[in-house]
Design a protein around this motif. Structure first.
Motif, PDB file in Angstrom:
ATOM      1  N   ILE A  35     -60.276 123.253  -9.240  1.00  0.00           N
ATOM      2  CA  ILE A  35     -59.228 123.421  -7.641  1.00  0.00           C
ATOM      3  C   ILE A  35     -61.068 122.232  -7.147  1.00  0.00           C
ATOM      4  CG2 ILE A  35     -59.592 123.705  -5.773  1.00  0.00           C
ATOM      5  CD1 ILE A  35     -58.033 126.640  -6.574  1.00  0.00           C
ATOM      6  N   ALA A  86     -48.690 118.602  -0.182  1.00  0.00           N
ATOM      7  CA  ALA A  86     -49.119 117.770  -1.129  1.00  0.00           C
ATOM      8  C   ALA A  86     -48.453 118.617  -2.853  1.00  0.00           C
ATOM      9  CB  ALA A  86     -50.684 117.678  -0.970  1.00  0.00           C
ATOM     10  N   MET A  88     -48.967 120.057  -6.174  1.00  0.00           N
ATOM     11  CA  MET A  88     -50.193 120.694  -6.319  1.00  0.00           C
ATOM     12  C   MET A  88     -50.439 121.154  -7.682  1.00  0.00           C
ATOM     13  SD  MET A  88     -53.046 120.276  -4.542  1.00  0.00           S
ATOM     14  CE  MET A  88     -54.210 121.891  -4.927  1.00  0.00           C
ATOM     15  N   ALA A  89     -49.997 121.217  -8.883  1.00  0.00           N
ATOM     16  CA  ALA A  89     -49.818 122.325  -9.934  1.00  0.00           C
ATOM     17  C   ALA A  89     -50.314 123.347 -10.159  1.00  0.00           C
ATOM     18  CB  ALA A  89     -50.730 121.321 -11.396  1.00  0.00           C
ATOM     19  N   SER A 116     -44.497 120.070  -7.647  1.00  0.00           N
ATOM     20  CA  SER A 116     -44.761 119.783  -9.049  1.00  0.00           C
ATOM     21  C   SER A 116     -44.581 119.541 -10.150  1.00  0.00           C
ATOM     22  CB  SER A 116     -46.200 120.181  -8.669  1.00  0.00           C
ATOM     23  OG  SER A 116     -47.065 119.704 -10.134  1.00  0.00           O
ATOM     24  N   LEU A 118     -45.625 120.234 -12.693  1.00  0.00           N
ATOM     25  CA  LEU A 118     -46.568 120.790 -13.537  1.00  0.00           C
ATOM     26  C   LEU A 118     -47.066 122.421 -12.237  1.00  0.00           C
ATOM     27  CD1 LEU A 118     -49.372 118.829 -14.457  1.00  0.00           C
ATOM     28  CD2 LEU A 118     -47.394 119.747 -15.992  1.00  0.00           C
ATOM     29  N   TYR A 149     -43.719 113.569 -13.111  1.00  0.00           N
ATOM     30  CA  TYR A 149     -45.002 112.812 -13.883  1.00  0.00           C
ATOM     31  C   TYR A 149     -44.038 112.410 -15.005  1.00  0.00           C
ATOM     32  CZ  TYR A 149     -49.585 114.273 -12.275  1.00  0.00           C
ATOM     33  OH  TYR A 149     -50.456 114.744 -11.602  1.00  0.00           O
ATOM     34  N   HIS A 266     -55.499 110.956  -5.804  1.00  0.00           N
ATOM     35  CA  HIS A 266     -56.073 112.341  -6.185  1.00  0.00           C
ATOM     36  C   HIS A 266     -56.758 113.248  -6.284  1.00  0.00           C
ATOM     37  CE1 HIS A 266     -52.564 113.450  -9.535  1.00  0.00           C
ATOM     38  NE2 HIS A 266     -53.686 114.600  -9.535  1.00  0.00           N
ATOM     39  N   ARG A 269     -59.837 113.213  -8.310  1.00  0.00           N
ATOM     40  CA  ARG A 269     -60.062 113.725  -9.996  1.00  0.00           C
ATOM     41  C   ARG A 269     -59.895 112.694 -10.942  1.00  0.00           C
ATOM     42  NH1 ARG A 269     -59.533 118.659  -8.525  1.00  0.00           N
ATOM     43  NH2 ARG A 269     -58.229 119.927 -10.489  1.00  0.00           N
ATOM     44  N   GLY A 299     -58.981 114.393   1.696  1.00  0.00           N
ATOM     45  CA  GLY A 299     -59.934 115.397   2.656  1.00  0.00           C
ATOM     46  C   GLY A 299     -59.712 115.460   4.325  1.00  0.00           C
ATOM     47  N   GLY A 320     -53.373 118.477  -0.179  1.00  0.00           N
ATOM     48  CA  GLY A 320     -53.994 119.452  -0.905  1.00  0.00           C
ATOM     49  C   GLY A 320     -54.422 121.216  -1.202  1.00  0.00           C
ATOM     50  N   ARG A 321     -56.433 120.850  -1.840  1.00  0.00           N
ATOM     51  CA  ARG A 321     -57.054 121.738  -1.718  1.00  0.00           C
ATOM     52  C   ARG A 321     -56.616 122.855  -1.414  1.00  0.00           C
ATOM     53  NH1 ARG A 321     -59.604 117.406  -3.480  1.00  0.00           N
ATOM     54  NH2 ARG A 321     -60.532 117.253  -5.979  1.00  0.00           N
ATOM     55  N   PRO A 322     -56.448 122.840   0.505  1.00  0.00           N
ATOM     56  CA  PRO A 322     -56.631 123.942   1.533  1.00  0.00           C
ATOM     57  C   PRO A 322     -55.060 124.302   0.834  1.00  0.00           C
ATOM     58  CG  PRO A 322     -57.166 121.660   2.695  1.00  0.00           C
ATOM     59  CD  PRO A 322     -56.552 121.398   1.132  1.00  0.00           C
TER      60      PRO A 322
END
Ligand SMILES: Cc1cc2nc3c(=O)[nH]c(=O)nc-3n(C[C@H](O)[C@H](O)[C@H](O)COP(=O)(O)O)c2cc1C
Length: 371
Positions: A35, A86, A88-89, A116, A118, A149, A266, A269, A299, A320-322
């Protein structure tokens, strides 16, 4: 500021950074690394945060804040705030409820979610869960967009689009920046690309074992401009392109019929060394005029980050990550709480800046620390 209690959320969590810190203990080390990581030296990953830190604020005194709010309309749907989740797979990597927990949180907070290709639950399961949660709460269904995708066979891509249309998704987001990327995680048992089951050819984006790329099917089947034109001709849903950084590309995508753009690297990444989306927003806004909404991600962690992105030309931002951090710590309650925290920070920042509405946010409210 005192926040209402959120059942299931551990005490002491008051920011998205707190969720990030707490999440590590809830995740297998390899999932945590997956992650968090960026490509290469992680220069672009670091830039995503550094770009926000280069900006400060110039608040207006004694502004009239009466009747203010953070609502906006995007592609005909009312959003409570300029914030979406966002794509997120494999969200089941972070919590057994995965995307279902996220969409329930999105419904509770009337927040858009981009699901996603994914995802680890099918797009139908996610849409149903969102509708059920919204109905139970007496709220409108959350705006859901489907992130595509492109698959090696156009019929497979089209089948995904048709399923998204049939399930009530309100936009298609074509991600174009991840056709070739570093090898990802080996999925644990029980986590799979639920939407792609039954397809005989699936597009694997990772460079196998660091091997050669050009001249292989990996590069030969990478999406091209003609694929964007084809997709545009196949769906009447609003079409957004995610993962462009250059004004020229953005203008060409709008020329191909894109209804919106998500400026993004992205999450740092894919190609290490690219600038942050925040730094590229101005040039993209200039190149595309005000023809389509520009969204951005990478970010975004605080309400003041959201204000900075809007001041530099974004209509909305994505998180995203949060999502994964909050999901790992407290499932649906965590994601809902994280969205709530970000929105309260956004409102506080707007009020302190003297901006009662999103329209009042402009680059005149920004201060460049580095001159
Ligand atoms: C674990 C992980 C999985 C992701 N999966 C996808 C995906 O399936 N599709 C996509 O378009 N972007 C994907 N992204 C990129 C995010 O949508 C987003 O652009 C990025 O995470 C934003 O940066 P942030 O994490 O700093 O908020 C992924 C990012 C991460 C960290």
């Amino acid at each position: 500021m005192t926040l209402p209690p959120h059942p299931g959320v551990p005490p002491g969590i008051a920011t998205l950074a707190d969720y990030e810190t707490a999440a590590q203990a809830h995740l297998e080390p390899k999932v945590w690394r997956h992650i968090q990581e960026g490509a290469g030296t992680e220069r672009s990953l670091a830039e995503n945060r550094a770009a926000f830190a280069r900006w400060g604020f110039l608040p207006r005194a004694l502004a009239d804040l009466r009747g203010g709010g953070t609502g906006l309309t995007l592609f005909g749907h009312r959003h409570a705030a300029p914030l979406l989740l966002a794509p997120m797979a494999y969200q089941r990597l972070a919590h057994p409820d995965g995307e279902l927990a996220v969409v329930r949180a999105a419904a509770a907070l009337e927040t858009g979610m981009v699901v996603s290709t994914l995802a680890s639950m099918t797009l139908e399961q996610v849409a149903d869960a969102g509708r059920e949660a919204a109905a139970a709460l007496g709220k409108p269904s959350p705006p859901l967009w489907f992130q595509l995708y492109l698959q090696p066979d156009r019929q497979d891509s089209l089948a995904l689009v048709r399923r998204a249309e049939a399930s009530g998704y309100e936009a298609i987001v074509l991600t174009v920046d991840a056709a070739i990327k570093p090898a990802g995680i080996t999925l644990p048992a029980g986590v799979e690309a639920a939407n792609l089951m039954g397809m005989h050819r699936i597009r694997h984006t990772a460079v196998p074992g660091g091997g050669i790329v050009l001249g292989t099917p990996l590069a030969d089947t990478a999406p091209r401009w003609e694929d964007l034109e084809w997709l545009r001709s196949e769906t009447r849903l609003p079409l957004l392109v995610k993962g462009m950084l250059l004004g020229g590309d953005a203008a060409q995508a709008v020329g191909c019929g894109a209804d919106g753009l998500i400026i993004s690297n992205h999450g740092g990444r894919v190609l290490d060394g690219v600038p942050s989306a925040l730094d590229m927003l101005g040039a993209v806004a200039d190149a595309t005029g005000a023809r389509v909404p520009l969204l951005m991600d990478g970010g975004v962690r605080t309400g003041s980050d959201v204000v900075k992105a809007l001041a530099l030309g974004a209509s909305a931002v994505l998180l995203g990550r949060p999502q994964m951090h909050a999901l790992a710590v407290a499932g649906m309650a965590g994601v809902a709480h994280a969205i709530h925290l970000l929105r309260t920070e956004l409102e506080a920042t707007m009020a302190q800046l003297g901006c009662g509405t999103l329209d009042a946010i402009s680059s005149e409210r920004l201060w460049a620390f580095d001159g």
